[in-house]
Design a protein around this motif. Sequence first.
Motif, PDB file in Angstrom:
ATOM      1  N   ASP A   6      -3.927   7.676  -0.394  1.00 52.94           N
ATOM      2  CA  ASP A   6      -2.527   7.898  -0.029  1.00 52.94           C
ATOM      3  C   ASP A   6      -1.718   6.726  -0.575  1.00 52.94           C
ATOM      4  O   ASP A   6      -1.909   5.578  -0.160  1.00 52.94           O
ATOM      5  CB  ASP A   6      -2.392   7.987   1.492  1.00 52.94           C
ATOM      6  CG  ASP A   6      -0.993   8.393   1.938  1.00 52.94           C
ATOM      7  OD1 ASP A   6      -0.019   8.007   1.256  1.00 52.94           O
ATOM      8  OD2 ASP A   6      -0.871   9.067   2.981  1.00 52.94           O
ATOM      9  N   THR A   7      -0.807   7.006  -1.498  1.00 52.58           N
ATOM     10  CA  THR A   7      -0.067   5.927  -2.160  1.00 52.58           C
ATOM     11  C   THR A   7       0.792   5.121  -1.180  1.00 52.58           C
ATOM     12  O   THR A   7       1.160   3.985  -1.483  1.00 52.58           O
ATOM     13  CB  THR A   7       0.840   6.489  -3.268  1.00 52.58           C
ATOM     14  OG1 THR A   7       1.720   7.478  -2.715  1.00 52.58           O
ATOM     15  CG2 THR A   7       0.000   7.118  -4.374  1.00 52.58           C
TER      16      THR A   7
ATOM     17  N   TYR B  96      -0.243   3.933   1.576  1.00 51.05           N
ATOM     18  CA  TYR B  96      -1.082   2.977   2.311  1.00 51.05           C
ATOM     19  C   TYR B  96      -2.149   2.330   1.431  1.00 51.05           C
ATOM     20  O   TYR B  96      -2.998   1.603   1.929  1.00 51.05           O
ATOM     21  CB  TYR B  96      -1.763   3.680   3.491  1.00 51.05           C
ATOM     22  CG  TYR B  96      -0.790   4.303   4.454  1.00 51.05           C
ATOM     23  CD1 TYR B  96      -0.080   3.522   5.361  1.00 51.05           C
ATOM     24  CD2 TYR B  96      -0.544   5.677   4.437  1.00 51.05           C
ATOM     25  CE1 TYR B  96       0.832   4.092   6.241  1.00 51.05           C
ATOM     26  CE2 TYR B  96       0.365   6.255   5.317  1.00 51.05           C
ATOM     27  CZ  TYR B  96       1.047   5.462   6.210  1.00 51.05           C
ATOM     28  OH  TYR B  96       1.955   6.014   7.072  1.00 51.05           O
ATOM     29  N   ARG B  97      -2.122   2.576   0.149  1.00 46.29           N
ATOM     30  CA  ARG B  97      -3.193   2.068  -0.693  1.00 46.29           C
ATOM     31  C   ARG B  97      -3.055   0.573  -0.936  1.00 46.29           C
ATOM     32  O   ARG B  97      -1.950   0.020  -0.934  1.00 46.29           O
ATOM     33  CB  ARG B  97      -3.241   2.825  -2.014  1.00 46.29           C
ATOM     34  CG  ARG B  97      -2.110   2.545  -2.976  1.00 46.29           C
ATOM     35  CD  ARG B  97      -2.251   3.412  -4.219  1.00 46.29           C
ATOM     36  NE  ARG B  97      -1.252   3.095  -5.219  1.00 46.29           N
ATOM     37  CZ  ARG B  97      -1.130   3.741  -6.374  1.00 46.29           C
ATOM     38  NH1 ARG B  97      -1.943   4.752  -6.654  1.00 46.29           N
ATOM     39  NH2 ARG B  97      -0.204   3.391  -7.249  1.00 46.29           N
TER      40      ARG B  97
ATOM     41  N   HIS C 299     -12.460   6.809   5.427  1.00 46.85           N
ATOM     42  CA  HIS C 299     -11.174   7.502   5.447  1.00 46.85           C
ATOM     43  C   HIS C 299     -10.158   6.791   6.330  1.00 46.85           C
ATOM     44  O   HIS C 299     -10.520   6.011   7.210  1.00 46.85           O
ATOM     45  CB  HIS C 299     -11.350   8.946   5.937  1.00 46.85           C
ATOM     46  CG  HIS C 299     -12.112   9.806   4.995  1.00 46.85           C
ATOM     47  ND1 HIS C 299     -13.493   9.838   4.983  1.00 46.85           N
ATOM     48  CD2 HIS C 299     -11.709  10.632   3.986  1.00 46.85           C
ATOM     49  CE1 HIS C 299     -13.902  10.655   4.028  1.00 46.85           C
ATOM     50  NE2 HIS C 299     -12.847  11.144   3.422  1.00 46.85           N
TER      51      HIS C 299
ATOM     52  N   SER D 272      -3.491   8.702   8.947  1.00 46.64           N
ATOM     53  CA  SER D 272      -2.125   8.204   9.113  1.00 46.64           C
ATOM     54  C   SER D 272      -1.264   9.265   9.796  1.00 46.64           C
ATOM     55  O   SER D 272      -1.748  10.331  10.195  1.00 46.64           O
ATOM     56  CB  SER D 272      -1.533   7.855   7.744  1.00 46.64           C
ATOM     57  OG  SER D 272      -1.244   9.050   7.025  1.00 46.64           O
TER      58      SER D 272
ATOM     59  N   ASN E 145       0.638  11.023   8.251  1.00 46.74           N
ATOM     60  CA  ASN E 145       0.714  12.124   7.286  1.00 46.74           C
ATOM     61  C   ASN E 145      -0.534  12.990   7.269  1.00 46.74           C
ATOM     62  O   ASN E 145      -0.499  14.127   6.806  1.00 46.74           O
ATOM     63  CB  ASN E 145       0.937  11.566   5.876  1.00 46.74           C
ATOM     64  CG  ASN E 145       2.193  10.737   5.772  1.00 46.74           C
ATOM     65  OD1 ASN E 145       3.187  11.057   6.404  1.00 46.74           O
ATOM     66  ND2 ASN E 145       2.140   9.675   4.982  1.00 46.74           N
TER      67      ASN E 145
ATOM     68  N   PHE F 289      -6.839  10.607   4.485  1.00 51.15           N
ATOM     69  CA  PHE F 289      -7.015  10.282   3.070  1.00 51.15           C
ATOM     70  C   PHE F 289      -8.295   9.481   2.872  1.00 51.15           C
ATOM     71  O   PHE F 289      -8.731   8.744   3.754  1.00 51.15           O
ATOM     72  CB  PHE F 289      -5.809   9.496   2.516  1.00 51.15           C
ATOM     73  CG  PHE F 289      -5.559   8.168   3.184  1.00 51.15           C
ATOM     74  CD1 PHE F 289      -6.167   7.002   2.719  1.00 51.15           C
ATOM     75  CD2 PHE F 289      -4.693   8.075   4.266  1.00 51.15           C
ATOM     76  CE1 PHE F 289      -5.923   5.773   3.316  1.00 51.15           C
ATOM     77  CE2 PHE F 289      -4.447   6.853   4.880  1.00 51.15           C
ATOM     78  CZ  PHE F 289      -5.067   5.699   4.402  1.00 51.15           C
TER      79      PHE F 289
ATOM     80  N   VAL G  77      -6.477  13.623  -0.443  1.00 54.07           N
ATOM     81  CA  VAL G  77      -5.527  13.560   0.666  1.00 54.07           C
ATOM     82  C   VAL G  77      -5.407  14.953   1.276  1.00 54.07           C
ATOM     83  O   VAL G  77      -5.377  15.950   0.557  1.00 54.07           O
ATOM     84  CB  VAL G  77      -4.141  13.082   0.178  1.00 54.07           C
ATOM     85  CG1 VAL G  77      -3.137  13.068   1.315  1.00 54.07           C
ATOM     86  CG2 VAL G  77      -4.241  11.704  -0.462  1.00 54.07           C
TER      87      VAL G  77
END
Length: 528
Positions: A114-115, A117-118, A256, A259, A261, A264, A335
């Motif tokens: 997930d961009t 939280y990466r 994993h 979040s 969202n 991921f 994701v």
Amino acid sequence: MKTVDVNIELNELLSSNRMYNQLSVSELVEKVLTRQEGILTSTGAVSVSTGKYTGRSPKDKFIVNEASVENLIDWGSVNQPISSDVFEKLYSKVLTYLKDRNELFQFKGFAGADTGYRLPIQVINEFAWHNLFAHQLFIRPTEEELLTHQSEFTIVSAPTFKADPVVDGTNSEAFVIISFEKRIILIGGTEYAGEMKKSIFSIMNFLLPQNNVLPMHCSANVGNEGDVALFFGLSGTGKTTLSADADRKLIGDDEHGWSDNGVFNIEGGCYAKCINLTFEKEPQIFSAIKFGTVLENVVVNPDGRLADYDDTSLTENTRAAYPMQAIQNIVEPSVAGHPHTIIFLTADAFGVLPPISKLTKEQAMYHFLSGFTSKLAGTERGVTSPQVTFSTCFGSPFLPLPAVEYAKMLGEKIEKHNVNVFLVNTGWTGGEYGVGKRMNLSYTRAMVHAALEGDLNYVETTQDEFFGLAIPQHVPGVPDQVLVPSLTWEDKSAYEVKALELVNKFKENFKKFEGFDAQLAELGGPLK
């Protein structure tokens, strides 16, 4: 926490003309072969040996006791403190040591699909095959992403540097040290590549909760209707087998985040066990072992370069590292939405836990904190009593924060998203190990399928008299009597003795959490 620039010594190392940056898989394989670090197998995989260390070295893992984390880390035997002074001196010695190497290798990538939280990371390796491992296990950047990549954590791995415990303040020649302020993971004295993977996971277990993201040691897949399932379980519980489903797409097999969202994958690859691997048992893993895959400690027959997955002469912890793309049935990017179903897997050698039971939120938190299974060490020598294992949150070696913080987050997310949670026992039925038999895999598959399809959401249940678990009265494809442990035992008194024995094991283990929430132990734990 703000990003801290790496020091001058590291920058000098990175700018050296001996540093190979972002080599391709083919280039790295060539380097592995020319440097004689490994050989090619008949499928094109790279086969390597990790020498003395064939697994993680938990007694050699440290976290630097720095002001910003001092009051946050759950210090103890898992998170051992080490001083900043000791770390900085050893760090400088390792960098000086690496400057004398003829070749070094750098990989830049990410942890977290997930961009939002990466974590941008870089890995500096003494070995080409370690850099290939990093390339396969972490998330690889696109050419565009690479142009703007700014590493926020750096792994420095020098396996041939041996520490002197007396001089360097370590416990042995090997060391894995995390500095959250310097944003450095320093690894030396061990060639086992898994230390890199799990160190990044430990960091994510510290960073993600700060953004209300629950890090999880589990596999995850998703159905055609977008229904996400999580599988938690320790070694030997069947996590890999049961989460690999031809009708569901794999999100990831080990790490994993959850979040606001959804779910991921933290990684970009898989680190699969190879012991007794066959195409019939694990077709996905077997087929993924091809060019670019790294095989660790797998014995390879000289004739034909065939891998012998049954040979445990080097270790039982044989591994294959390959990218997610080596598997056909995957989600890209890794994701998906919020979980519909969570499966906790356990292999109960006492033979007293129900083969499947539905958990309340409190029971889910209790069993998450307990992380129970049974390991049967040395069964070939006739051991008949189970070795009870409790691994907090199904991943105790990788939790920098107090375990109850992860359990609270799990409970909140289960409640918020109305997730169904099941405890599935893949262990023994009809008696303890040595008396009963292992649960029929076809029955277990039927139970998991029913749970994922929602068939058990509203089915009538009976309460287990010892553990308070809700046992479904009917599961399609499974005989009703199999569902209730007491009905499968011929000796009812022996069943009660064993059940009470396991109850007491749970209660004894949970004492370390009672200060957190006594009500949880009452509502989530055994009745007796």
